[in-house]
Design a protein around this motif. Structure first.
Motif, PDB file in Angstrom:
ATOM      1  N   LEU A 120     -92.358  34.393 -30.383  1.00 57.23           N
ATOM      2  CA  LEU A 120     -92.689  34.951 -28.942  1.00 57.23           C
ATOM      3  C   LEU A 120     -92.496  34.254 -28.437  1.00 57.23           C
ATOM      4  CD1 LEU A 120     -96.254  36.718 -30.746  1.00 57.23           C
ATOM      5  CD2 LEU A 120     -94.086  37.696 -30.389  1.00 57.23           C
ATOM      6  N   ASN A 121     -92.115  32.216 -28.210  1.00 58.18           N
ATOM      7  CA  ASN A 121     -92.130  32.044 -26.370  1.00 58.18           C
ATOM      8  C   ASN A 121     -90.718  32.918 -25.815  1.00 58.18           C
ATOM      9  OD1 ASN A 121     -90.209  29.452 -25.628  1.00 58.18           O
ATOM     10  ND2 ASN A 121     -92.532  29.277 -25.921  1.00 58.18           N
ATOM     11  N   GLY A 122     -90.830  32.422 -24.684  1.00 59.42           N
ATOM     12  CA  GLY A 122     -89.956  33.678 -23.916  1.00 59.42           C
ATOM     13  C   GLY A 122     -89.134  33.063 -23.526  1.00 59.42           C
ATOM     14  N   LEU A 125     -96.561  35.861 -24.729  1.00 60.11           N
ATOM     15  CA  LEU A 125     -97.452  35.099 -23.956  1.00 60.11           C
ATOM     16  C   LEU A 125     -97.878  34.669 -22.276  1.00 60.11           C
ATOM     17  CD1 LEU A 125     -96.467  32.512 -27.107  1.00 60.11           C
ATOM     18  CD2 LEU A 125     -97.865  34.762 -27.387  1.00 60.11           C
ATOM     19  N   THR A 126     -97.227  34.848 -21.992  1.00 61.35           N
ATOM     20  CA  THR A 126     -97.754  34.795 -20.493  1.00 61.35           C
ATOM     21  C   THR A 126     -97.739  35.929 -19.604  1.00 61.35           C
ATOM     22  OG1 THR A 126     -95.211  34.676 -19.860  1.00 61.35           O
ATOM     23  CG2 THR A 126     -96.048  32.600 -20.784  1.00 61.35           C
ATOM     24  N   ASP A 127     -97.135  37.158 -20.378  1.00 60.61           N
ATOM     25  CA  ASP A 127     -98.061  38.227 -19.470  1.00 60.61           C
ATOM     26  C   ASP A 127     -99.209  38.925 -19.990  1.00 60.61           C
ATOM     27  OD1 ASP A 127     -98.232  42.107 -19.530  1.00 60.61           O
ATOM     28  OD2 ASP A 127     -96.670  41.292 -18.392  1.00 60.61           O
ATOM     29  N   ARG A 128    -100.047  39.370 -19.188  1.00 62.32           N
ATOM     30  CA  ARG A 128    -101.703  39.080 -19.620  1.00 62.32           C
ATOM     31  C   ARG A 128    -101.561  40.966 -20.146  1.00 62.32           C
ATOM     32  NH1 ARG A 128    -105.799  37.600 -15.686  1.00 62.32           N
ATOM     33  NH2 ARG A 128    -107.043  39.406 -16.063  1.00 62.32           N
ATOM     34  N   ILE A 130     -83.843  38.167 -29.800  1.00 61.51           N
ATOM     35  CA  ILE A 130     -82.902  39.206 -30.483  1.00 61.51           C
ATOM     36  C   ILE A 130     -83.400  40.542 -29.297  1.00 61.51           C
ATOM     37  CG2 ILE A 130     -83.823  40.194 -32.767  1.00 61.51           C
ATOM     38  CD1 ILE A 130     -81.777  38.297 -33.329  1.00 61.51           C
ATOM     39  N   LEU A 131     -84.210  40.701 -29.071  1.00 57.87           N
ATOM     40  CA  LEU A 131     -84.384  41.811 -28.282  1.00 57.87           C
ATOM     41  C   LEU A 131     -83.173  42.120 -26.814  1.00 57.87           C
ATOM     42  CD1 LEU A 131     -88.808  42.439 -28.362  1.00 57.87           C
ATOM     43  CD2 LEU A 131     -86.559  43.241 -29.828  1.00 57.87           C
ATOM     44  N   VAL A 132     -82.929  40.850 -27.104  1.00 55.91           N
ATOM     45  CA  VAL A 132     -81.851  40.723 -24.968  1.00 55.91           C
ATOM     46  C   VAL A 132     -80.838  41.101 -26.043  1.00 55.91           C
ATOM     47  CG1 VAL A 132     -80.744  39.355 -23.287  1.00 55.91           C
ATOM     48  CG2 VAL A 132     -82.954  39.377 -24.159  1.00 55.91           C
ATOM     49  N   GLN A 133     -80.330  40.398 -27.546  1.00 56.53           N
ATOM     50  CA  GLN A 133     -79.114  40.355 -27.941  1.00 56.53           C
ATOM     51  C   GLN A 133     -78.449  41.982 -28.521  1.00 56.53           C
ATOM     52  OE1 GLN A 133     -78.595  37.526 -30.676  1.00 56.53           O
ATOM     53  NE2 GLN A 133     -79.066  35.683 -29.272  1.00 56.53           N
ATOM     54  N   LEU A 134     -79.829  42.365 -29.089  1.00 53.56           N
ATOM     55  CA  LEU A 134     -80.160  44.289 -29.632  1.00 53.56           C
ATOM     56  C   LEU A 134     -79.472  44.966 -27.960  1.00 53.56           C
ATOM     57  CD1 LEU A 134     -81.892  44.003 -31.824  1.00 53.56           C
ATOM     58  CD2 LEU A 134     -79.656  43.835 -32.207  1.00 53.56           C
ATOM     59  N   GLY A 135     -79.851  44.675 -27.017  1.00 55.70           N
ATOM     60  CA  GLY A 135     -79.422  45.220 -25.371  1.00 55.70           C
ATOM     61  C   GLY A 135     -80.619  45.958 -25.208  1.00 55.70           C
ATOM     62  N   LEU A 136     -81.707  46.366 -26.201  1.00 48.45           N
ATOM     63  CA  LEU A 136     -83.116  46.911 -25.994  1.00 48.45           C
ATOM     64  C   LEU A 136     -84.014  45.929 -24.549  1.00 48.45           C
ATOM     65  CD1 LEU A 136     -84.367  46.675 -29.550  1.00 48.45           C
ATOM     66  CD2 LEU A 136     -83.654  48.261 -28.487  1.00 48.45           C
ATOM     67  N   CYS A 137     -83.884  45.041 -23.985  1.00 46.47           N
ATOM     68  CA  CYS A 137     -84.301  44.589 -22.890  1.00 46.47           C
ATOM     69  C   CYS A 137     -83.214  43.507 -22.301  1.00 46.47           C
ATOM     70  CB  CYS A 137     -85.041  43.662 -23.442  1.00 46.47           C
ATOM     71  SG  CYS A 137     -86.699  43.846 -24.766  1.00 46.47           S
ATOM     72  N   ASP A 138     -83.599  43.585 -20.977  1.00 45.65           N
ATOM     73  CA  ASP A 138     -82.234  42.736 -20.152  1.00 45.65           C
ATOM     74  C   ASP A 138     -82.686  41.474 -20.097  1.00 45.65           C
ATOM     75  OD1 ASP A 138     -81.099  44.736 -19.097  1.00 45.65           O
ATOM     76  OD2 ASP A 138     -82.628  45.867 -17.576  1.00 45.65           O
ATOM     77  N   MET A 139     -84.439  41.295 -19.784  1.00 45.97           N
ATOM     78  CA  MET A 139     -84.403  39.716 -19.872  1.00 45.97           C
ATOM     79  C   MET A 139     -85.417  39.376 -20.871  1.00 45.97           C
ATOM     80  SD  MET A 139     -83.943  38.166 -17.177  1.00 45.97           S
ATOM     81  CE  MET A 139     -84.982  37.437 -16.942  1.00 45.97           C
ATOM     82  N   PRO A 140     -85.696  38.466 -21.381  1.00 43.61           N
ATOM     83  CA  PRO A 140     -86.504  37.931 -22.363  1.00 43.61           C
ATOM     84  C   PRO A 140     -88.014  37.926 -22.453  1.00 43.61           C
ATOM     85  CG  PRO A 140     -85.073  36.320 -22.250  1.00 43.61           C
ATOM     86  CD  PRO A 140     -84.621  37.128 -20.780  1.00 43.61           C
ATOM     87  N   PRO A 141     -88.800  38.845 -22.567  1.00 41.61           N
ATOM     88  CA  PRO A 141     -90.167  39.957 -22.915  1.00 41.61           C
ATOM     89  C   PRO A 141     -90.742  38.360 -23.067  1.00 41.61           C
ATOM     90  CG  PRO A 141     -89.353  41.192 -24.855  1.00 41.61           C
ATOM     91  CD  PRO A 141     -88.138  40.086 -24.189  1.00 41.61           C
TER      92      PRO A 141
END
Length: 292
Positions: A124-126, A148-151, A134-145
């Protein structure tokens, strides 16, 4: 006292010593130090009465940790019961390769907490984490979620990991209870035209509710006291979003070295969990009376 009695006590003595050293002494010492200003960097301390308890109860950080503990316990326990119960019901219907599926599903429970914590940290490391990239490479996100640092995400992720880790224990115990339900009752209900949900409600639930109740008691205490997963993955962060009462007590005792206040927190935690257990056991006693 004859020779046989001496022999019995000789065999029991090691267990008594271990219990006194690992259970009774820590409880007594925590109660004692909670009434003092004991500090880990000072050799001397004074008796301060209820000052530590008053200071802790006035601390907003404690109430934030307590609220986090309640949410952590409710969501984790609810998820573990749902997943574990569903898996047990499904396995109970499996006719072939039941042992294989059971072994596969119990894998998360078999690993040490430290292995689970560091594995999920890597996943899960950002920055270099497997899942965010993987989520970025699949085009599901622009930036890595930033799991572990989002509240919000950090708390949700921890609950998910705890459900994944603890559900197998619920599954194994519920499955064992399901296998004790007499099959002839299901057959009789089917002959009488009972539907599946009616058989579950009036046959399955009465037979396993006490076992499930005991699991709820044990898991409530275990989850509320859970320290290792939270501390190893997020350390109580970000900004206290995942700080629970055990983590708060640890930070108080080993971070600020205020052992007296830390002991007061553990005593308050002990009292709260004892009250919860009394309520649970009252419900269980009522169920047992209904079954007689």
């Amino acid at each position: 006292m004859n020779k046989k009695n001496y022999t019995r006590w000789l065999f029991v003595l090691p267990a008594i010593i271990i219990v006194l050293a690992l259970f009774v002494y820590p409880i007594i010492s925590s109660f004692y130090f909670s009434f003092t200003n004991k500090n880990l960097i000072r050799p001397t301390y004074d008796f301060v009465g209820l000052d530590n308890y008053i200071a802790v109860l006035k601390d907003k950080g404690f109430w934030n940790a307590f609220l986090n503990s309640l949410k952590w316990t409710i969501f984790s326990l609810g998820g573990q019961l749902l997943v574990g119960f569903t898996a047990a019901l499904a396995l109970n219907k499996v006719k072939h390769l039941k042992g294989f599926y059971k072994t596969l599903l119990i894998i998360p429970w078999a690993f040490p907490s430290i292995v689970i914590a560091f594995s999920w940290q890597w996943i899960l490391n950002g920055v270099y984490g497997f899942l965010p990239n993987i989520l970025v490479q699949l085009g599901l996100c622009d930036m890595p979620p930033q799991f572990l640092t989002d509240r919000v995400l950090a708390f949700v992720v921890l609950v998910f990991i705890n459900i994944w880790f603890g559900a197998p224990m619920i599954m194994v115990n519920v499955l064992a209870a399901l296998q004790t339900v007499p099959q002839d009752q299901y057959e009789a209900a089917e002959i009488d035209g009972a539907k599946g949900w009616q058989s579950f409600l009036y046959i399955t639930v009465p037979h396993i509710k006490v076992v499930t109740g005991l699991l709820v008691v044990l898991r409530t205490v275990w989850i509320f006291n859970n320290f290792d997963l939270i501390y190893l993955i997020t350390g109580g962060g970000p900004a206290g979003a995942t700080q629970t009462v055990p983590v708060y007590a640890y930070d108080m005792g080993w971070g600020t070295k205020l052992l007296g206040k830390s002991s007061a927190v553990t005593v308050l935690l002990f009292i709260f969990l004892m009250a919860v257990c009394v309520a649970y056991f009252a419900v269980l006693a009522h169920w047992e009376k209904e079954d007689k």
